[in-house]
Design an enzyme around this catalytic site. Structure first.
Site, PDB file in Angstrom:
ATOM      1  N   LYS A 148       0.844  -1.208   0.000  1.00 35.34           N
ATOM      2  CA  LYS A 148       0.000   0.000   0.000  1.00 35.34           C
ATOM      3  C   LYS A 148       0.878   1.257   0.000  1.00 35.34           C
ATOM      4  O   LYS A 148       0.660   2.171  -0.790  1.00 35.34           O
ATOM      5  CB  LYS A 148      -0.883   0.020   1.244  1.00 35.34           C
ATOM      6  CG  LYS A 148      -1.577   1.352   1.502  1.00 35.34           C
ATOM      7  CD  LYS A 148      -2.477   1.322   2.720  1.00 35.34           C
ATOM      8  CE  LYS A 148      -1.754   1.578   3.984  1.00 35.34           C
ATOM      9  NZ  LYS A 148      -1.460   3.004   4.277  1.00 35.34           N
ATOM     10  N   ASN A 149       1.914   1.266   0.855  1.00 41.36           N
ATOM     11  CA  ASN A 149       2.681   2.498   1.024  1.00 41.36           C
ATOM     12  C   ASN A 149       3.722   2.717  -0.062  1.00 41.36           C
ATOM     13  O   ASN A 149       4.453   3.707  -0.028  1.00 41.36           O
ATOM     14  CB  ASN A 149       3.303   2.530   2.417  1.00 41.36           C
ATOM     15  CG  ASN A 149       2.233   2.639   3.480  1.00 41.36           C
ATOM     16  OD1 ASN A 149       1.083   2.945   3.184  1.00 41.36           O
ATOM     17  ND2 ASN A 149       2.586   2.352   4.720  1.00 41.36           N
ATOM     18  N   CYS A 174      -5.529   7.729   9.144  1.00 39.80           N
ATOM     19  CA  CYS A 174      -5.873   7.105  10.423  1.00 39.80           C
ATOM     20  C   CYS A 174      -5.541   8.065  11.571  1.00 39.80           C
ATOM     21  O   CYS A 174      -4.509   8.708  11.576  1.00 39.80           O
ATOM     22  CB  CYS A 174      -5.090   5.808  10.612  1.00 39.80           C
ATOM     23  SG  CYS A 174      -5.800   4.458   9.679  1.00 39.80           S
ATOM     24  N   ARG A 234      -0.233  14.310  12.970  1.00 39.76           N
ATOM     25  CA  ARG A 234       0.201  14.123  11.574  1.00 39.76           C
ATOM     26  C   ARG A 234       0.292  15.453  10.819  1.00 39.76           C
ATOM     27  O   ARG A 234      -0.365  15.688   9.813  1.00 39.76           O
ATOM     28  CB  ARG A 234      -0.720  13.135  10.862  1.00 39.76           C
ATOM     29  CG  ARG A 234      -0.856  11.842  11.660  1.00 39.76           C
ATOM     30  CD  ARG A 234      -1.485  10.747  10.905  1.00 39.76           C
ATOM     31  NE  ARG A 234      -0.495  10.101  10.011  1.00 39.76           N
ATOM     32  CZ  ARG A 234      -0.795   9.056   9.256  1.00 39.76           C
ATOM     33  NH1 ARG A 234      -2.008   8.579   9.267  1.00 39.76           N
ATOM     34  NH2 ARG A 234       0.123   8.507   8.475  1.00 39.76           N
ATOM     35  N   ASP A 278       4.187   0.529  12.037  1.00 40.55           N
ATOM     36  CA  ASP A 278       2.943  -0.035  11.498  1.00 40.55           C
ATOM     37  C   ASP A 278       2.667  -1.450  11.992  1.00 40.55           C
ATOM     38  O   ASP A 278       1.528  -1.913  11.910  1.00 40.55           O
ATOM     39  CB  ASP A 278       2.965  -0.033   9.962  1.00 40.55           C
ATOM     40  CG  ASP A 278       2.923   1.362   9.401  1.00 40.55           C
ATOM     41  OD1 ASP A 278       3.183   1.537   8.200  1.00 40.55           O
ATOM     42  OD2 ASP A 278       2.646   2.298  10.176  1.00 40.55           O
ATOM     43  N   ARG A 320      -8.554  -0.677   4.334  1.00 43.45           N
ATOM     44  CA  ARG A 320      -7.675   0.346   3.754  1.00 43.45           C
ATOM     45  C   ARG A 320      -6.300  -0.237   3.444  1.00 43.45           C
ATOM     46  O   ARG A 320      -5.598   0.240   2.554  1.00 43.45           O
ATOM     47  CB  ARG A 320      -7.499   1.519   4.731  1.00 43.45           C
ATOM     48  CG  ARG A 320      -8.759   2.319   4.969  1.00 43.45           C
ATOM     49  CD  ARG A 320      -8.450   3.591   5.687  1.00 43.45           C
ATOM     50  NE  ARG A 320      -7.363   4.286   5.013  1.00 43.45           N
ATOM     51  CZ  ARG A 320      -6.604   5.213   5.589  1.00 43.45           C
ATOM     52  NH1 ARG A 320      -6.823   5.536   6.839  1.00 43.45           N
ATOM     53  NH2 ARG A 320      -5.633   5.799   4.921  1.00 43.45           N
TER      54      ARG A 320
END
Ligand code: EPZ
Length: 417
Positions: A22-23, A116, A121, A305, A397
Site C-alpha cells: 500500500k505504502n 488514520c 500528523r 505499522d 484500507r
C-alpha cells in the site's frame, strides 16, 4: 460500517500470497501524473486507499483504469491542480499529490490530508521543504495554495526522516532546475520502490534507501511500467497470525530483505522460520516468549505499522514485554479493545507494558484505525469464543480480502456488511 465475525482457537495452516505494498503503490500512482504518457502499474493491491487514489487521479482529469491488479494511468488529460476536500480527507497519502501536481502544473490547491487518527500528523516538514524548492505557499480556510513558476533544486535537511516529506520532495524535484539533495531522508523500502519507478520514467535519482538522496532535475519524464514491491507490513501481520494461533503459514512473494527487524522480534518471541526463494514459512510455535523492550523507529528500525499486531502476540507471551511507540503519539488505540478480550496491558504516554496472559476471550470490539484493527483480528483468531470486530472499513484500507486469506488457512472468519 462492516464487521468481521471470528470464532477463534484454530491453528492456521496454509499459504498466503502477499499483496503489493500500500505504502509503495500510493506514491507511485501519484508519480504517474508527472508525465503525459501512459504508465502501467502492476501488482496493485485491492484496497480502499487505492480506489480513493484512482478517484483523485480522475478528479484531476487523468485517465485511471484498474484491471485486476494492473492500473493504467494516462496523465495527458490533466486539467486541474485542485483536489477536492472530501477526497483529500480520505487518507494521509493524498498529500503526496502536492509534489506531483506542482511539478506538472506549477500550481496546487489541496486541503489538509486525512488518514488514520494515530496522531496529529502535521505536514510542516513537507511545506518547509517545498518552500526551499521555490514554492510560494499560503494557507487559508484549511486549504494549502501553492504556486511555483519555477521549481529550483535545493539542499534540504529533514528534521525527522519523514516518509511522506521525502516522497513529496522527490516528486517536486525530479523536473526542477538543478540538483536537490535530501539529507536525513527516510530510508523505507517504499522510498526505494518509488525511486525505481521514477528512474524508469527518466528521472535522475541516486541514494534512495540511504539518508542522502540526490536528484538532478530533467526536462521531461516519459511513461513507464512498474511492478509494486510486496507489502512487508501485511507479510509480518500474517506471520503474527501464525504465531498467535500456533499455526504453520507460508507467505508467497514476501521480500525477507525488507523484514529483518520484524523477523528478529518474532524470533526473540520464539518463532522459527524456513526461507525459500520468495517464501517465508513460520513453523508452529509452542510457547510465545515476551520481548524485553520493543521500540518503534524509522527504517531500518522496528516499523511503527506492525507495533499493534505484534502487541497481540506479546499479549499471549509468557512474561512481560514493554513497547515504546516513538513515531506516532496516539498509536495505542487498540489497547482498550485488547484489554476487553482479557489482555493485561497498561499504557503510560508512549510506553505500553504488556503482561502476557494464558488466553484471550472473544468480545465485541471496534477497530479505530488500520493496524490496530488488524491487531484485533489476530486477537480474535487466538481467542476462545466469538469475536466481532466492527469498522472493518479501516482494515480494508490496508489489507486485501483479509477474511478470504485467513479462512483459506482454516480460520473461522466471515464478513457482515
Ligand atoms: C507513512 O506515513 C506511512 N503511510 C505510514 O503508514 C507509516 O506509519 C509512516 O510513514 C512511518 O513509517 C504512507 O506511506 C501512506 P511520516 P507518513 O511522515 O508519511 C511526523 C499505515 O498504517 N511528521 O514518516 O505520514 C509525523 O507526525 C500508515 O500504513 C511531522 O511532524 O509518516 C509522525 O510523528 C500509518 N511533520 C512522524 O513524523 C511532517 O511534516 C512520521 O511521519 C511529517 C511528519
Amino acid at each position: 460500517m462492516g464487521r468481521l465475525i471470528i470464532s477463534g482457537g484454530r491453528p492456521l495452516e496454509g499459504e498466503i500470497k502477499i499483496q503489493g505494498a500500500k505504502n509503495a503503490v500510493l506514491p507511485i500512482l501519484a508519480a504517474a501524473i508527472l508525465t503525459d504518457e501512459k504508465c502501467v502499474i502492476n501488482n496493485c493491491p485491492a484496497l480502499r486507499d487505492v480506489d480513493k487514489t484512482i478517484l483523485i487521479l480522475r478528479d484531476l482529469g487523468c485517465e485511471a483504469i484498474k484491471n485486476g491488479s494492473v492500473i493504467t494511468v494516462d496523465g495527458s488529460g490533466i486539467r486541474d491542480c485542485r483536489i477536492c476536500e472530501n477526497l483529500m480527507c480520505e487518507m494521509r497519502s493524498s498529500i503526496i499529490f502536492l509534489g506531483a501536481i506542482l511539478t506538472r502544473c506549477r500550481r496546487a490547491n489541496v486541503s489538509m490530508p486525512g488518514g488514520c487518527p494515530i496522531g496529529l500528523r502535521p505536514i510542516d516538514l513537507h511545506l518547509k521543504a517545498l518552500r526551499k524548492l521555490g514554492v510560494e505557499i499560503t494557507e487559508e480556510h484549511g486549504y494549502i495554495n501553492c504556486r511555483a513558476d519555477r521549481l529550483r533544486g535545493a539542499d534540504i535537511h529533514l528534521d525527522f526522516p519523514s516518509v511522506g516529506a521525502t516522497e513529496n520532495i522527490m516528486l517536486s524535484a525530479v523536473c526542477a532546475d538543478g540538483e536537490t539533495v535530501i539529507s536525513n531522508a527516510a530510508r523505507e523500502p517504499e522510498i526505494v520502490d518509488l525511486a525505481v519507478f521514477l528512474r524508469s520514467m527518466g528521472a535522475r535519482i541516486t541514494g534512495a534507501g540511504s539518508s542522502v538522496i540526490r536528484i538532478t532535475g530533467v526536462k521531461k519524464l516519459h511513461g513507464a511500467q512498474h511492478t509494486v514491491m510486496p507489502d512487508r507490513i501485511v507479510a509480518a501481520t500474517y506471520l503474527a497470525a501464525g504465531a498467535v494461533t500456533g499455526g504453520d503459514i507460508t507467505l508467497i512473494g514476501a521480500d525477507k530483505t525488507h523484514m529483518d527487524a520484524m523477523l528478529d522480534v518474532l524470533s526473540e518471541m520464539g518463532a522459527q522460520f524456513e526461507f525459500g526463494e520468495n517464501t517465508i514459512r513460520i513453523k508452529p510455535l509452542e510457547e510465545i516468549k515476551s520481548v524485553h523492550i520493543l521500540r518503534t523507529m524509522p527504517y531500518p528500525g522496528f516499523p511503527t505499522d506492525i507495533q499493534s499486531p505484534f502487541m497481540t502476540v506479546a499479549a499471549l507471551a509468557r512474561g512481560t514485554s514493554i513497547f515504546v511507540e516513538n513515531i506516532f503519539e496516539n498509536r495505542f488505540r487498540h489497547v482498550d479493545e485488547l484489554v476487553r478480550m482479557g489482555a493485561d496491558i497498561r499504557v503510560s504516554g508512549r510506553c505500553a507494558v504488556i503482561r502476557g496472559v494464558d488466553r484471550l476471550y472473544g468480545a465485541h470490539v471496534r477497530a479505530r484505525e488500520l493496524r490496530g484493527g488488524a491487531a484485533l483480528v489476530l486477537a480474535g483468531l487466538a481467542a476462545h469464543g466469538e469475536t466481532i470486530v466492527e469498522n472493518t472499513e479501516y482494515i480494508d484500507r490496508g489489507y486485501e480480502c483479509i477474511e478470504k486469506y485467513l479462512s483459506e488457512c482454516g480460520a473461522d472468519i466471515h464478513k457482515e456488511a
